[in-house]
Write a protein that holds these residues in place. Structure first.
Motif, short mmCIF file in Angstrom:
data_model
loop_
_atom_site.label_atom_id
_atom_site.label_comp_id
_atom_site.label_asym_id
_atom_site.label_seq_id
_atom_site.Cartn_x
_atom_site.Cartn_y
_atom_site.Cartn_z
N ASP A 148 -22.97 66.67 0.47
CA ASP A 148 -24.38 66.27 0.51
C ASP A 148 -24.73 65.07 -0.36
O ASP A 148 -25.83 64.98 -0.90
N GLN A 183 -27.85 63.14 11.55
CA GLN A 183 -29.32 63.00 11.58
C GLN A 183 -29.81 61.77 10.82
O GLN A 183 -30.96 61.69 10.40
N TYR A 239 -24.72 67.19 -3.88
CA TYR A 239 -26.10 66.64 -3.87
C TYR A 239 -26.28 65.48 -4.84
O TYR A 239 -27.28 65.40 -5.55
N MET A 293 -28.25 62.77 0.49
CA MET A 293 -29.09 63.43 1.50
C MET A 293 -30.52 62.89 1.39
O MET A 293 -31.05 62.77 0.30
N TYR A 294 -31.10 62.52 2.51
CA TYR A 294 -32.46 61.95 2.56
C TYR A 294 -32.58 60.65 1.74
O TYR A 294 -33.65 60.32 1.25
N THR A 310 -26.94 62.56 5.07
CA THR A 310 -27.66 63.33 6.09
C THR A 310 -29.16 63.00 5.99
O THR A 310 -29.70 62.96 4.88
N HIS A 311 -29.80 62.76 7.12
CA HIS A 311 -31.24 62.47 7.18
C HIS A 311 -31.62 61.16 6.48
O HIS A 311 -32.81 60.93 6.22
N PHE A 370 -26.50 68.02 -8.30
CA PHE A 370 -27.85 67.45 -8.38
C PHE A 370 -27.98 66.29 -9.36
O PHE A 370 -29.06 66.03 -9.89
N TYR A 419 -28.07 68.21 -12.86
CA TYR A 419 -29.26 67.33 -12.98
C TYR A 419 -29.07 66.18 -13.97
O TYR A 419 -30.04 65.75 -14.60
N TYR A 463 -34.77 66.41 -3.83
CA TYR A 463 -34.94 67.76 -4.34
C TYR A 463 -35.21 68.68 -3.16
O TYR A 463 -35.63 68.22 -2.10
N ARG A 464 -34.98 69.98 -3.33
CA ARG A 464 -35.20 70.94 -2.23
C ARG A 464 -36.57 70.75 -1.59
O ARG A 464 -37.58 70.76 -2.30
N GLY A 465 -36.57 70.61 -0.28
CA GLY A 465 -37.84 70.56 0.44
C GLY A 465 -38.47 69.18 0.44
O GLY A 465 -39.42 68.94 1.17
#
Ligand code: SF4
Lengths: 266, 438
Positions: free
Chosen positions: A161, A203, A135, A164-165, A183-184, A116, A97, A140-142
């Protein structure tokens, strides 16, 4: 700008959660007050001063504050968490983090950082002179909102990752990348100077990946779309252009469908 | 005279069969025969009768031997261990009932522990994907009555869930599937030629670690877009042909297992499979379901989510629930040396975790609550044997499709033996006293 130097004196037996190591938390405090800032080792609340030697006073605001982290911070999480201004220099490695949710200022990590880093980063600049973990600049998750602004430079390699997003901002990786890049993603740009493995742009709705090295396996959802010349860091080169992910949903802008872009150096 | 008990629930796998028949001795103390269950399920029932069963808590001595202690002493030891720890990990929960899980969560909250269930090494990645993009699912009853397209992706129910195919997915004659197997088309995606794959109408022998690519290719094929000649070792024409088979059904279901949840891409595989399910719903009706392993791992996720807001890998050390697998997940915690005490119940990390993580368990203070002698009890400092849940005590469990089913007690446990719930309640009371919580 005032400089506060914190030097590890008691390495934690477990891991230290120290989201207070940020110019925002230090601002307006003298060395003694900074040493009183709360940290956690497991479920035991403690103070920064128990683990670090603190010297120097902070500036009046975050923007006027520079933090130098010396010694073994390999087991310290959350350095530069949510920082909005000022500067942090981590002289060795740090744990997870680093610069998570950062909004501004500059954070330099001279060693490797854990997973992270720059989670959901909104602005500012993060330079990792070593390697980044998994990451990097992800959500963050979710959450469906990854990095949305700011700049990240990794001089070593990045884990899986990355981005991601991702929604915006830029990530440059001078070395290689593990699986799953952007991804995403729905925006932003990742430049990989080295090689990548596979699952790039899976994606992906929108955004840009530029890669100079090899890709072990391409995503089937990326369709060849000719060649283009691009200027990256002042140098021009020819790239094969792909659009995708064709399996994913895509938005329309001015009547035309917008795809994610992948450029691979020829 | 013997008694036959009908409609017994099998406490082994996530299929949670509810039609088992058990013959017990007249005094209800001996379990004699098991009917209807598969071999694995039968073995689980019969194992409760084995003569070498440990019936008293055992504490490891300096010289490595075990010393029998009382349940009271064991509860004291456990409560003290949890009270002292700065970051205890409470792991397992998948082979016990929801009632015990609730008390376990209360303990975790008082102890400010990390708590996790076996999803950490099986379908946790599924739960990440579900949180990311949702889950269009259904019950197994709907599968039995309606499904005419069955996809088994990275799972082998013929061995792992032996009665799944006969009760729900392939053979049963349902309301709209009156011809049983004849009404259904079976597609299996697996790099190995498993016994499930041998029964398939189509077996896609995919290259290992390329599930994410193949799932993406199916989504591209459904949109009629360009595809490379070969994806994951499968030719584009074949992918388009199978996409047409999937589309042509009236009701389809994708079942997936650890072949995709724990191979390269993990949660992204499931994410893509759920996205494919959504896409298929533009053509016909489709659902997707994880093939959950332990009989109540689903229940553990339900109880965690209900009480803490997250289905596994919950970190309560700061007094509120946090969740981020990679940081708060058991194997990462162990491998990174983040924890200083290990509490295991209803699972066997000693057998399922990487050896480097198991070595960490051996290094810290530890207690293992399990009716069996396991590799985990072998490396733990305290082993507390308990009654077999679903055999010697009842309790609520969740089937893989999230349907709650009450397990039944069919036989008495050995004299003086406590259940998970009873022992955890003893620990909880003691811990609260130690921590000064009412
Ligand atoms: S399929 Fe599973 S639940 Fe059914 S009898 Fe076999 S082990 Fe038990």
């Amino acid at each position: 700008m005032e400089t506060v130097t914190i030097t590890m004196k008691n390495v934690p037996a477990l891991y230290l959660e120290a989201e207070t190591i940020s110019p925002d938390a230090f601002a307006g405090k003298n060395a003694a007050q900074i040493a009183e800032l709360p940290v956690f080792e497991g479920n035991v609340p403690s103070t920064l001063g128990k683990y670090f030697e603190v010297s120097g006073n902070a500036g009046a605001t975050a923007a006027d504050t520079k933090i130098v982290v010396k010694g073994d911070a390999k087991k310290v999480k959350y350095i530069g968490f949510k920082m909005t201004a000022g500067e942090v220099v981590i002289e060795g490695p740090a744990d997870q983090y680093v610069g998570a949710w950062m909004k501004g200022g500059k954070l330099t990590a001279k060693g490797d950082v854990g997973a992270f880093a720059a989670t959901a980063m909104k602005g500012g600049e993060l330079v990792i002179e070593g390697n980044a973990g998994n990451y990097l600049g992800a959500a963050y998750r979710g959450d469906w909102r990854g990095m949305s602004g700011g700049k990240i430079l990794v001089m070593g390699n990045a884990g899986s990752d990355t981005g991601m997003y991702m929604l915006g901002g830029e990530i440059t990786i001078n070395g290689n990348c593990d699986v799953h890049v952007m991804t995403h993603a729905e925006g932003g740009k990742v430049t990989i100077k080295g090689n990548a493995k596979s699952k790039l742009g899976g994606q992906m709705v929108d955004g840009t990946i530029i890669i100079f090295g090899n890709i072990d396996v391409m995503m089937p959802g990326f369709k060849p779309n000719g060649e283009v010349e691009l200027e990256v860091d002042g140098a021009k080169a020819k790239f094969a252009h792909f659009i995708g992910d064709m399996g994913e949903r895509h938005k329309k802008k001015k009547g035309a469908i917008v795809y994610g872009n992948l450029y691979k150096k020829i | 005279m013997t008694k036959v008990i009908t409609d017994v629930i099998c406490p082994f796998c996530g299929t949670l069969c509810d039609d088992v028949e058990v013959t017990v001795s007249d005094d209800g103390k001996k379990l004699l025969e098991v009917a209807n269950a598969c071999v694995i399920g039968t073995e689980k029932f019969l194992h409760s009768q084995s003569s070498d069963r440990v019936t008293k808590p055992r504490l490891r001595q300096e010289d490595g031997s075990w010393k029998d202690i009382s349940y009271e002493e064991a509860a004291d030891y456990t409560a003290k261990l949890l009270a002292k720890a700065r970051k205890p990990l409470m792991y397992g929960w998948s082979s016990t009932n929801c009632e015990a899980q609730c008390v376990g969560n209360e303990i975790a909250e008082v102890a400010k522990a990390c708590c996790d269930n076996t999803a950490a090494v099986c379908h946790g990645t599924t739960l990440i994907a579900v949180q990311d993009i949702g889950l269009p699912s259904c019950t197994l009853g709907e599968v039995k009555n309606r499904a005419d397209r069955i996809i088994f992706w990275g799972c082998n129910p013929a061995h792992a869930h032996p009665r799944h195919m006969s009760r729900y997915s392939i053979f049963p004659r349902g309301f709209f599937t009156g011809k049983g197997q004849m009404s259904r088309k079976l597609v299996v995606v697996d790099p190995r030629c498993t016994d499930t794959a041998k029964m398939a109408d189509v077996h896609l022998q995919i290259e290992q670690g390329r599930d994410y690519e193949l799932l993406d290719a199916f989504r591209v094929a459904l949109k009629g877009e360009w595809l490379p000649d070969v994806v994951a070792g499968i030719h584009a024409e074949k992918i388009r042909e199978v996409a047409d088979i999937l589309k042509s059904g009236r009701f389809g279901i994708i079942f997936f297992g650890m072949g995709v949840t724990q191979s390269l891409s993990k949660n992204h595989n499931i994410d893509a499979a759920i996205a494919l399910t959504k896409d298929l719903n533009e053509h016909t009706k489709y659902s997707i379901m994880p093939m959950r392993g332990h009989y109540n791992v689903t229940g553990s996720g339900e109880v965690f989510a209900w009480q803490f807001g997250f289905p596994y890998s919950v970190d309560l050390t700061r007094g509120f629930a946090r969740y981020n697998p990679g940081d708060s997940s058991s194997i990462d915690l162990l491998l990174r040396g983040e924890i200083d005490a290990m509490f295991t119940i209803g699972s066997d990390p000693g057998a399922h975790f990487p050896i480097s993580a198991v070595k960490q368990i051996a290094k810290v203070d530890s207690v293992c609550i399990d009716p069996h002698m396991t590799p985990t009890s072998g490396v733990s400092k305290l082993h507390v044997p308990v009654a077999f849940n679903g055999v010697e005590t009842g309790g609520n469990c969740y089937r893989m499709d999230n349907v709650p089913i009450d397990c039944r007690k069919v036989v008495e446990p050995p004299e003086g033996m406590k259940t998970d719930l009873e022992f955890l309640t003893m620990v909880c009371d003691r811990l609260k006293k130690l921590k000064g919580v009412a």
